[in-house]
Design an enzyme around this catalytic site. Structure first.
Site, PDB file in Angstrom:
ATOM      1  N   GLN A 149      -7.321  -4.038   8.997  1.00  0.00           N
ATOM      2  CA  GLN A 149      -6.523  -2.997   9.641  1.00  0.00           C
ATOM      3  C   GLN A 149      -5.258  -3.676  10.179  1.00  0.00           C
ATOM      4  OE1 GLN A 149      -5.256  -0.195   9.963  1.00  0.00           O
ATOM      5  NE2 GLN A 149      -7.124   0.905  10.512  1.00  0.00           N
ATOM      6  N   GLU A 155       0.844  -1.207   0.000  1.00  0.00           N
ATOM      7  CA  GLU A 155       0.000   0.000   0.000  1.00  0.00           C
ATOM      8  C   GLU A 155       0.878   1.255   0.000  1.00  0.00           C
ATOM      9  OE1 GLU A 155      -3.536   0.121   2.555  1.00  0.00           O
ATOM     10  OE2 GLU A 155      -2.796   2.055   3.286  1.00  0.00           O
ATOM     11  N   LYS A 186     -21.974  -5.351   4.794  1.00  0.00           N
ATOM     12  CA  LYS A 186     -21.115  -4.830   3.714  1.00  0.00           C
ATOM     13  C   LYS A 186     -20.794  -5.949   2.735  1.00  0.00           C
ATOM     14  CE  LYS A 186     -17.274  -2.872   5.600  1.00  0.00           C
ATOM     15  NZ  LYS A 186     -16.130  -1.949   5.782  1.00  0.00           N
ATOM     16  N   GLN A 220       5.979   6.510  16.028  1.00  0.00           N
ATOM     17  CA  GLN A 220       5.027   6.483  14.911  1.00  0.00           C
ATOM     18  C   GLN A 220       4.003   5.350  15.080  1.00  0.00           C
ATOM     19  OE1 GLN A 220       6.451   4.807  11.186  1.00  0.00           O
ATOM     20  NE2 GLN A 220       5.934   6.737  10.194  1.00  0.00           N
ATOM     21  N   THR A 271      -3.795   4.842  -1.608  1.00  0.00           N
ATOM     22  CA  THR A 271      -4.777   5.385  -0.672  1.00  0.00           C
ATOM     23  C   THR A 271      -5.398   6.675  -1.215  1.00  0.00           C
ATOM     24  OG1 THR A 271      -3.253   6.788   0.558  1.00  0.00           O
ATOM     25  CG2 THR A 271      -3.419   4.495   1.278  1.00  0.00           C
ATOM     26  N   TYR A 295     -11.723  -5.062  10.699  1.00  0.00           N
ATOM     27  CA  TYR A 295     -10.958  -4.680  11.894  1.00  0.00           C
ATOM     28  C   TYR A 295     -10.903  -5.836  12.894  1.00  0.00           C
ATOM     29  CZ  TYR A 295     -11.733  -0.319   9.566  1.00  0.00           C
ATOM     30  OH  TYR A 295     -11.743   0.649   8.595  1.00  0.00           O
ATOM     31  N   LYS A 337       7.809   3.402   1.916  1.00  0.00           N
ATOM     32  CA  LYS A 337       9.233   3.047   2.045  1.00  0.00           C
ATOM     33  C   LYS A 337       9.374   1.558   1.752  1.00  0.00           C
ATOM     34  CE  LYS A 337      10.480   6.633   5.271  1.00  0.00           C
ATOM     35  NZ  LYS A 337       9.229   7.137   5.842  1.00  0.00           N
ATOM     36  N   ALA A 362     -19.380   2.988   4.494  1.00  0.00           N
ATOM     37  CA  ALA A 362     -18.794   2.327   3.311  1.00  0.00           C
ATOM     38  C   ALA A 362     -19.850   1.569   2.516  1.00  0.00           C
ATOM     39  CB  ALA A 362     -17.680   1.392   3.759  1.00  0.00           C
TER      40      ALA A 362
HETATM   41  P1  FAD Z   1     -17.524   1.402   7.631  1.00  0.00           P
HETATM   42  O1  FAD Z   1     -17.499   0.009   7.149  1.00  0.00           O
HETATM   43  O2  FAD Z   1     -18.573   2.302   7.129  1.00  0.00           O
HETATM   44  O3  FAD Z   1     -17.567   1.342   9.221  1.00  0.00           O
HETATM   45  C1  FAD Z   1     -17.276   2.489   9.995  1.00  0.00           C
HETATM   46  C2  FAD Z   1     -17.936   2.369  11.362  1.00  0.00           C
HETATM   47  O4  FAD Z   1     -19.329   2.536  11.210  1.00  0.00           O
HETATM   48  C3  FAD Z   1     -17.748   1.020  12.057  1.00  0.00           C
HETATM   49  O5  FAD Z   1     -17.646   1.265  13.445  1.00  0.00           O
HETATM   50  C4  FAD Z   1     -19.010   0.255  11.741  1.00  0.00           C
HETATM   51  O6  FAD Z   1     -19.314  -0.701  12.738  1.00  0.00           O
HETATM   52  C5  FAD Z   1     -20.026   1.402  11.732  1.00  0.00           C
HETATM   53  N1  FAD Z   1     -21.166   1.172  10.845  1.00  0.00           N
HETATM   54  C6  FAD Z   1     -21.154   0.595   9.630  1.00  0.00           C
HETATM   55  N2  FAD Z   1     -22.398   0.602   9.109  1.00  0.00           N
HETATM   56  C7  FAD Z   1     -23.198   1.215  10.024  1.00  0.00           C
HETATM   57  C8  FAD Z   1     -24.591   1.534  10.070  1.00  0.00           C
HETATM   58  N3  FAD Z   1     -25.403   1.196   9.078  1.00  0.00           N
HETATM   59  N4  FAD Z   1     -25.062   2.186  11.162  1.00  0.00           N
HETATM   60  C9  FAD Z   1     -24.241   2.531  12.192  1.00  0.00           C
HETATM   61  N5  FAD Z   1     -22.918   2.237  12.200  1.00  0.00           N
HETATM   62  C10 FAD Z   1     -22.413   1.597  11.126  1.00  0.00           C
HETATM   63  N6  FAD Z   1      -8.960   5.937   5.206  1.00  0.00           N
HETATM   64  C11 FAD Z   1      -8.785   6.910   4.291  1.00  0.00           C
HETATM   65  O7  FAD Z   1      -9.178   8.064   4.536  1.00  0.00           O
HETATM   66  N7  FAD Z   1      -8.160   6.658   3.095  1.00  0.00           N
HETATM   67  C12 FAD Z   1      -7.716   5.419   2.745  1.00  0.00           C
HETATM   68  O8  FAD Z   1      -7.178   5.228   1.654  1.00  0.00           O
HETATM   69  C13 FAD Z   1      -7.886   4.366   3.689  1.00  0.00           C
HETATM   70  N8  FAD Z   1      -7.467   3.104   3.408  1.00  0.00           N
HETATM   71  C14 FAD Z   1      -7.733   2.095   4.299  1.00  0.00           C
HETATM   72  C15 FAD Z   1      -7.353   0.790   3.972  1.00  0.00           C
HETATM   73  C16 FAD Z   1      -7.590  -0.249   4.855  1.00  0.00           C
HETATM   74  C17 FAD Z   1      -7.206  -1.654   4.469  1.00  0.00           C
HETATM   75  C18 FAD Z   1      -8.202   0.010   6.120  1.00  0.00           C
HETATM   76  C19 FAD Z   1      -8.443  -1.107   7.096  1.00  0.00           C
HETATM   77  C20 FAD Z   1      -8.572   1.297   6.452  1.00  0.00           C
HETATM   78  C21 FAD Z   1      -8.355   2.347   5.550  1.00  0.00           C
HETATM   79  N9  FAD Z   1      -8.731   3.666   5.847  1.00  0.00           N
HETATM   80  C22 FAD Z   1      -8.533   4.671   4.927  1.00  0.00           C
HETATM   81  C23 FAD Z   1      -9.314   3.990   7.145  1.00  0.00           C
HETATM   82  C24 FAD Z   1     -10.854   3.907   7.120  1.00  0.00           C
HETATM   83  O9  FAD Z   1     -11.393   4.877   6.251  1.00  0.00           O
HETATM   84  C25 FAD Z   1     -11.336   4.181   8.551  1.00  0.00           C
HETATM   85  O10 FAD Z   1     -10.969   3.107   9.372  1.00  0.00           O
HETATM   86  C26 FAD Z   1     -12.794   4.533   8.721  1.00  0.00           C
HETATM   87  O11 FAD Z   1     -12.965   4.965  10.075  1.00  0.00           O
HETATM   88  C27 FAD Z   1     -13.767   3.389   8.517  1.00  0.00           C
HETATM   89  O12 FAD Z   1     -13.869   3.017   7.227  1.00  0.00           O
HETATM   90  P2  FAD Z   1     -14.710   1.699   6.805  1.00  0.00           P
HETATM   91  O13 FAD Z   1     -14.711   1.685   5.344  1.00  0.00           O
HETATM   92  O14 FAD Z   1     -14.217   0.527   7.535  1.00  0.00           O
HETATM   93  O15 FAD Z   1     -16.147   2.145   7.367  1.00  0.00           O
END
Ligand code: FAD
Length: 299
Positions: free
Chosen positions: A193, A35, A182, A229, A66, A162, A287, A141
């Site tokens: 994560q 990544e 999802k 970090q 990202t 997660y 890196k 998401a």
């Molecule tokens: P979701 O799946 O929407 O979940 C977020 C939270 O909402 C969870 O607590 C879930 O339980 C809750 N939730 C889900 N659906 C509902 C619902 N219907 N009602 C109430 N609660 C709900 N961030 C960036 O900004 N840019 C990136 O490029 C990026 N890359 C990532 C790559 C990976 C592999 C990972 C693991 C994370 C990445 N992130 C990135 C971070 C990510 O955007 C954050 O962790 C964010 O807080 C959650 O994203 P998600 O897509 O998992 O959200």
């Protein structure tokens, strides 16, 4: 657009065929992926291009790029993905964030990716971002996953998960049920994560399978190279650091921290792959040395 004419001269654009991450996982015994984030400076851009090109010798199944919160880097993310795919010749995954964004905006972004020949999309909520425009906007998401499913059904859609639970989730059970929603909405592959204790991954995968989540779960690993970090990152994302690992890092020189971090990550990856993980997704922080050392140790 990224402004490096010399890239085009050194690396003629070869349009790669369509390859999905789903197919790559089925084909490769152990799929490694890296990544990267779009750099902010010209020096960073030059260095990332060289890093990605050098890391190609490790035969990654794909690299992922990202995207900033609120889609703030969306054009840069896509340009990098297209360059890596068509000029360096590595399959790519584009990260997309949807929080606070409209359907029309996201449909446009999906169309842009499709027109660049990119069909692997990591559908994310993201955190924060610019103030939302008026009208209906995405909250989770799953909203983006549904839009991809409707407008680009041939895409391979990846989603985040997660092992230790998401920081906003009331509890792990509810978090897992939302992950199942999802998956049912159209996810093909999950990427975790970062975590530093494999027990979290194994119990998470068991719990996911028990509620009918069948998608491959690629573990996300970040070799520790800097103690401050990693403490900052884990605090933000809710991952925990094993006490024994932290004790072994205490008071070490920079070089020894990297050595210990690489050894720990190598042990983690070897155990994960031996127990059925489909591959490893490395958080490289742009890196190469630590990730390279881990992959070479595994091979
Ligand atoms: P979701 O799946 O929407 O979940 C977020 C939270 O909402 C969870 O607590 C879930 O339980 C809750 N939730 C889900 N659906 C509902 C619902 N219907 N009602 C109430 N609660 C709900 N961030 C960036 O900004 N840019 C990136 O490029 C990026 N890359 C990532 C790559 C990976 C592999 C990972 C693991 C994370 C990445 N992130 C990135 C971070 C990510 O955007 C954050 O962790 C964010 O807080 C959650 O994203 P998600 O897509 O998992 O959200």
């Amino acid at each position: 657009m990224l402004g490096y004419a010399y890239w085009g001269q050194k690396c003629p654009r070869r349009i790669l065929g369509r390859v999905t991450v789903r197919a790559l996982l089925a084909e490769k015994k152990h799929a490694f992926s890296f990544e990267y984030f779009p750099p902010k400076t010209e020096q960073g851009e030059r260095s990332l291009f060289e890093t990605v090109r050098a890391m190609k010798s490790l035969d990654p199944a794909f690299v992922s790029i990202t995207c900033g919160a609120g889609g703030s880097t969306k054009r840069k993310t896509l340009d990098w993905a297209a360059k890596i795919k068509h000029e360096i010749g590595i399959e790519v995954v584009v990260h997309m964030t949807c929080l606070g964004r409209t359907r029309d905006e996201l449909v446009g972004e999906i169309e842009d990716a499709r027109s660049e020949g990119i069909e692997n999309l990591l559908a994310l909520r993201g955190d924060g971002g610019p103030p939302a425009p008026d009208g209906e906007v995405c909250k989770f998401a799953i909203d983006l996953i549904r839009i991809i499913e409707e407008t680009f059904p041939a895409a391979c859609t990846l989603g985040a998960c997660y092992p230790e639970g998401h920081v906003d989730a009331e509890n792990r059970e509810l978090d897992l049920r939302r992950l199942k929603e999802k998956c049912d909405a159209g996810l093909d592959v999950l990427v975790t994560q970062l975590f530093f204790d494999n027990a979290h991954y194994f119990s998470f995968v068991d719990r996911a399978r028990a509620i009918g989540i069948e998608q491959p779960v690629i573990p996300g690993i970040m070799p520790v190279t800097d103690v401050a970090q990693v403490e900052r990152f884990t605090k933000m994302c809710g991952a925990t650091l094993p006490r024994a690992l932290m004790a072994s890092l205490e008071g070490q020189t920079k070089e020894d921290v990297i050595k210990i971090g690489v050894e720990h990550a190598s042990r983690q990856c070897a155990e994960l792959l031996a127990h059925g993980a489909p591959g490893i997704h490395f958080y490289t922080l742009n890196k190469s040395p630590a990730t390279r050392m881990v992959v070479e140790a595994l091979r």
